[in-house]
Design a protein around this motif. Sequence first.
Motif, PDB file in Angstrom:
ATOM      1  N   GLY A 163      -9.756  60.881 -41.269  1.00  0.00           N
ATOM      2  CA  GLY A 163      -9.482  61.130 -42.683  1.00  0.00           C
ATOM      3  C   GLY A 163     -10.674  61.691 -43.434  1.00  0.00           C
ATOM      4  N   GLY A 164     -11.804  61.824 -42.751  1.00  0.00           N
ATOM      5  CA  GLY A 164     -12.981  62.420 -43.364  1.00  0.00           C
ATOM      6  C   GLY A 164     -13.849  61.456 -44.146  1.00  0.00           C
ATOM      7  N   ARG A 165     -13.523  60.184 -44.083  1.00  0.00           N
ATOM      8  CA  ARG A 165     -14.303  59.217 -44.855  1.00  0.00           C
ATOM      9  C   ARG A 165     -15.638  58.904 -44.189  1.00  0.00           C
ATOM     10  NH1 ARG A 165     -12.150  53.480 -47.078  1.00  0.00           N
ATOM     11  NH2 ARG A 165     -14.058  52.912 -48.153  1.00  0.00           N
ATOM     12  N   PHE A 166     -15.677  58.971 -42.861  1.00  0.00           N
ATOM     13  CA  PHE A 166     -16.895  58.708 -42.099  1.00  0.00           C
ATOM     14  C   PHE A 166     -17.055  59.778 -41.044  1.00  0.00           C
ATOM     15  CE2 PHE A 166     -15.746  54.573 -43.783  1.00  0.00           C
ATOM     16  CZ  PHE A 166     -16.964  54.045 -44.174  1.00  0.00           C
ATOM     17  N   PRO A 167     -18.306  60.061 -40.662  1.00  0.00           N
ATOM     18  CA  PRO A 167     -18.524  61.095 -39.654  1.00  0.00           C
ATOM     19  C   PRO A 167     -18.265  60.626 -38.219  1.00  0.00           C
ATOM     20  CG  PRO A 167     -20.630  60.255 -40.431  1.00  0.00           C
ATOM     21  CD  PRO A 167     -19.566  59.613 -41.268  1.00  0.00           C
ATOM     22  N   SER A 168     -18.264  59.290 -38.006  1.00  0.00           N
ATOM     23  CA  SER A 168     -18.081  58.774 -36.652  1.00  0.00           C
ATOM     24  C   SER A 168     -17.660  57.311 -36.703  1.00  0.00           C
ATOM     25  CB  SER A 168     -19.386  58.882 -35.852  1.00  0.00           C
ATOM     26  OG  SER A 168     -20.355  58.023 -36.419  1.00  0.00           O
ATOM     27  N   VAL A 169     -17.156  56.822 -35.578  1.00  0.00           N
ATOM     28  CA  VAL A 169     -16.811  55.407 -35.473  1.00  0.00           C
ATOM     29  C   VAL A 169     -18.080  54.571 -35.645  1.00  0.00           C
ATOM     30  CG1 VAL A 169     -15.931  53.612 -33.916  1.00  0.00           C
ATOM     31  CG2 VAL A 169     -14.727  55.802 -34.092  1.00  0.00           C
ATOM     32  N   SER A 170     -19.199  55.046 -35.131  1.00  0.00           N
ATOM     33  CA  SER A 170     -20.464  54.340 -35.314  1.00  0.00           C
ATOM     34  C   SER A 170     -20.792  54.164 -36.795  1.00  0.00           C
ATOM     35  CB  SER A 170     -21.609  55.088 -34.627  1.00  0.00           C
ATOM     36  OG  SER A 170     -21.485  55.008 -33.239  1.00  0.00           O
ATOM     37  N   ALA A 171     -20.551  55.175 -37.580  1.00  0.00           N
ATOM     38  CA  ALA A 171     -20.815  55.095 -39.020  1.00  0.00           C
ATOM     39  C   ALA A 171     -19.915  54.051 -39.679  1.00  0.00           C
ATOM     40  CB  ALA A 171     -20.630  56.458 -39.672  1.00  0.00           C
ATOM     41  N   VAL A 172     -18.687  53.932 -39.199  1.00  0.00           N
ATOM     42  CA  VAL A 172     -17.766  52.917 -39.726  1.00  0.00           C
ATOM     43  C   VAL A 172     -18.323  51.523 -39.428  1.00  0.00           C
ATOM     44  CG1 VAL A 172     -15.442  51.929 -39.561  1.00  0.00           C
ATOM     45  CG2 VAL A 172     -15.737  54.415 -39.497  1.00  0.00           C
ATOM     46  N   VAL A 173     -18.749  51.315 -38.188  1.00  0.00           N
ATOM     47  CA  VAL A 173     -19.294  50.018 -37.787  1.00  0.00           C
ATOM     48  C   VAL A 173     -20.576  49.722 -38.565  1.00  0.00           C
ATOM     49  CG1 VAL A 173     -20.246  48.702 -35.854  1.00  0.00           C
ATOM     50  CG2 VAL A 173     -18.208  50.105 -35.513  1.00  0.00           C
ATOM     51  N   GLN A 174     -21.432  50.728 -38.749  1.00  0.00           N
ATOM     52  CA  GLN A 174     -22.664  50.529 -39.520  1.00  0.00           C
ATOM     53  C   GLN A 174     -22.341  50.110 -40.950  1.00  0.00           C
ATOM     54  OE1 GLN A 174     -24.559  54.327 -39.027  1.00  0.00           O
ATOM     55  NE2 GLN A 174     -25.399  53.804 -37.023  1.00  0.00           N
ATOM     56  N   GLN A 175     -21.359  50.757 -41.543  1.00  0.00           N
ATOM     57  CA  GLN A 175     -20.970  50.410 -42.919  1.00  0.00           C
ATOM     58  C   GLN A 175     -20.449  48.974 -42.965  1.00  0.00           C
ATOM     59  OE1 GLN A 175     -21.269  52.148 -45.753  1.00  0.00           O
ATOM     60  NE2 GLN A 175     -20.279  50.589 -46.996  1.00  0.00           N
ATOM     61  N   GLY A 176     -19.661  48.599 -41.973  1.00  0.00           N
ATOM     62  CA  GLY A 176     -19.164  47.222 -41.915  1.00  0.00           C
ATOM     63  C   GLY A 176     -20.287  46.212 -41.816  1.00  0.00           C
ATOM     64  N   LEU A 177     -21.287  46.500 -40.999  1.00  0.00           N
ATOM     65  CA  LEU A 177     -22.438  45.604 -40.873  1.00  0.00           C
ATOM     66  C   LEU A 177     -23.246  45.541 -42.164  1.00  0.00           C
ATOM     67  CD1 LEU A 177     -23.579  46.454 -37.246  1.00  0.00           C
ATOM     68  CD2 LEU A 177     -22.563  44.313 -38.045  1.00  0.00           C
ATOM     69  N   ASP A 178     -23.395  46.689 -42.825  1.00  0.00           N
ATOM     70  CA  ASP A 178     -24.104  46.702 -44.105  1.00  0.00           C
ATOM     71  C   ASP A 178     -23.369  45.843 -45.138  1.00  0.00           C
ATOM     72  OD1 ASP A 178     -26.128  48.335 -43.141  1.00  0.00           O
ATOM     73  OD2 ASP A 178     -25.241  50.184 -43.948  1.00  0.00           O
ATOM     74  N   LEU A 179     -22.039  45.934 -45.153  1.00  0.00           N
ATOM     75  CA  LEU A 179     -21.251  45.123 -46.080  1.00  0.00           C
ATOM     76  C   LEU A 179     -21.383  43.632 -45.761  1.00  0.00           C
ATOM     77  CD1 LEU A 179     -18.022  47.288 -46.389  1.00  0.00           C
ATOM     78  CD2 LEU A 179     -19.711  46.845 -48.171  1.00  0.00           C
ATOM     79  N   LEU A 180     -21.366  43.287 -44.491  1.00  0.00           N
ATOM     80  CA  LEU A 180     -21.547  41.887 -44.099  1.00  0.00           C
ATOM     81  C   LEU A 180     -22.923  41.374 -44.500  1.00  0.00           C
ATOM     82  CD1 LEU A 180     -19.844  41.816 -40.594  1.00  0.00           C
ATOM     83  CD2 LEU A 180     -19.117  40.584 -42.644  1.00  0.00           C
ATOM     84  N   ARG A 181     -23.947  42.212 -44.324  1.00  0.00           N
ATOM     85  CA  ARG A 181     -25.302  41.829 -44.727  1.00  0.00           C
ATOM     86  C   ARG A 181     -25.351  41.571 -46.229  1.00  0.00           C
ATOM     87  NH1 ARG A 181     -28.701  46.249 -43.483  1.00  0.00           N
ATOM     88  NH2 ARG A 181     -28.898  45.493 -41.356  1.00  0.00           N
ATOM     89  N   GLN A 182     -24.712  42.446 -47.010  1.00  0.00           N
ATOM     90  CA  GLN A 182     -24.706  42.282 -48.464  1.00  0.00           C
ATOM     91  C   GLN A 182     -23.932  41.030 -48.866  1.00  0.00           C
ATOM     92  OE1 GLN A 182     -26.464  44.137 -50.788  1.00  0.00           O
ATOM     93  NE2 GLN A 182     -25.903  42.373 -52.003  1.00  0.00           N
ATOM     94  N   GLN A 183     -22.792  40.781 -48.224  1.00  0.00           N
ATOM     95  CA  GLN A 183     -22.017  39.570 -48.514  1.00  0.00           C
ATOM     96  C   GLN A 183     -22.846  38.323 -48.219  1.00  0.00           C
ATOM     97  OE1 GLN A 183     -18.427  39.830 -46.195  1.00  0.00           O
ATOM     98  NE2 GLN A 183     -17.347  41.016 -47.749  1.00  0.00           N
ATOM     99  N   ASP A 184     -23.575  38.344 -47.109  1.00  0.00           N
ATOM    100  CA  ASP A 184     -24.416  37.211 -46.741  1.00  0.00           C
ATOM    101  C   ASP A 184     -25.521  37.003 -47.775  1.00  0.00           C
ATOM    102  OD1 ASP A 184     -25.177  35.109 -44.819  1.00  0.00           O
ATOM    103  OD2 ASP A 184     -26.950  36.361 -44.490  1.00  0.00           O
ATOM    104  N   ALA A 185     -26.150  38.086 -48.190  1.00  0.00           N
ATOM    105  CA  ALA A 185     -27.204  37.985 -49.203  1.00  0.00           C
ATOM    106  C   ALA A 185     -26.636  37.461 -50.518  1.00  0.00           C
ATOM    107  CB  ALA A 185     -27.876  39.345 -49.412  1.00  0.00           C
ATOM    108  N   ASP A 186     -25.459  37.947 -50.908  1.00  0.00           N
ATOM    109  CA  ASP A 186     -24.814  37.469 -52.138  1.00  0.00           C
ATOM    110  C   ASP A 186     -24.487  35.981 -52.042  1.00  0.00           C
ATOM    111  OD1 ASP A 186     -24.971  40.053 -53.112  1.00  0.00           O
ATOM    112  OD2 ASP A 186     -22.839  40.499 -52.819  1.00  0.00           O
ATOM    113  N   ALA A 187     -23.965  35.557 -50.892  1.00  0.00           N
ATOM    114  CA  ALA A 187     -23.617  34.148 -50.707  1.00  0.00           C
ATOM    115  C   ALA A 187     -24.863  33.274 -50.767  1.00  0.00           C
ATOM    116  CB  ALA A 187     -22.876  33.952 -49.377  1.00  0.00           C
ATOM    117  N   GLN A 188     -25.963  33.738 -50.171  1.00  0.00           N
ATOM    118  CA  GLN A 188     -27.213  32.978 -50.227  1.00  0.00           C
ATOM    119  C   GLN A 188     -27.721  32.867 -51.661  1.00  0.00           C
ATOM    120  OE1 GLN A 188     -30.198  34.341 -47.451  1.00  0.00           O
ATOM    121  NE2 GLN A 188     -28.740  34.385 -45.759  1.00  0.00           N
ATOM    122  N   ALA A 189     -27.621  33.961 -52.408  1.00  0.00           N
ATOM    123  CA  ALA A 189     -28.053  33.944 -53.810  1.00  0.00           C
ATOM    124  C   ALA A 189     -27.168  33.006 -54.629  1.00  0.00           C
ATOM    125  CB  ALA A 189     -28.021  35.360 -54.395  1.00  0.00           C
ATOM    126  N   ASP A 190     -25.860  33.023 -54.374  1.00  0.00           N
ATOM    127  CA  ASP A 190     -24.945  32.122 -55.076  1.00  0.00           C
ATOM    128  C   ASP A 190     -25.275  30.662 -54.784  1.00  0.00           C
ATOM    129  OD1 ASP A 190     -23.588  34.281 -56.145  1.00  0.00           O
ATOM    130  OD2 ASP A 190     -21.880  34.139 -54.767  1.00  0.00           O
TER     131      ASP A 190
END
Length: 82
Positions: free
Chosen positions: A23-50
Motif C-alpha cells: 500500500g506504499g505506507r512502508f518501504p519494506s517488511v523490515s521497516a514495518v517491524v522497526q516501526q512496531g518496535l519503536d512504538l513498543l519502546r515508546q509505550q514502555d517509556a510512557d508506562a514507566q513515566a506514568d
Amino acid sequence: MTIKSSISLRDDQHAFAKALVEGGRFPSVSAVVQQGLDLLRQQDADAQADRAALRTLLAERATGDFVTGDDLRARIAARRAE
C-alpha cells in the motif's frame, strides 16, 4: 548501525506487514517491524513515566492531610448544597 536479524512472523502478521508495504505506507517488511518496535519502546517509556508519576502522587498523598469518610461525605454534601 543496522543489524540483520532473522525473525519469525505468523502468516497473518506477514500478510498485514506485506499489505502495508504494497500500500506504499512502508518501504519494506523490515521497516514495518522497526516501526512496531519503536512504538513498543515508546509505550514502555510512557508506562514507566506514568508509574513514576503515580508513585510520586501516592507519596505526596501519603504525607498529606487525612480526611475521614464522614468529613468527606460532609464536604460533598456541602458542595452539592452550593
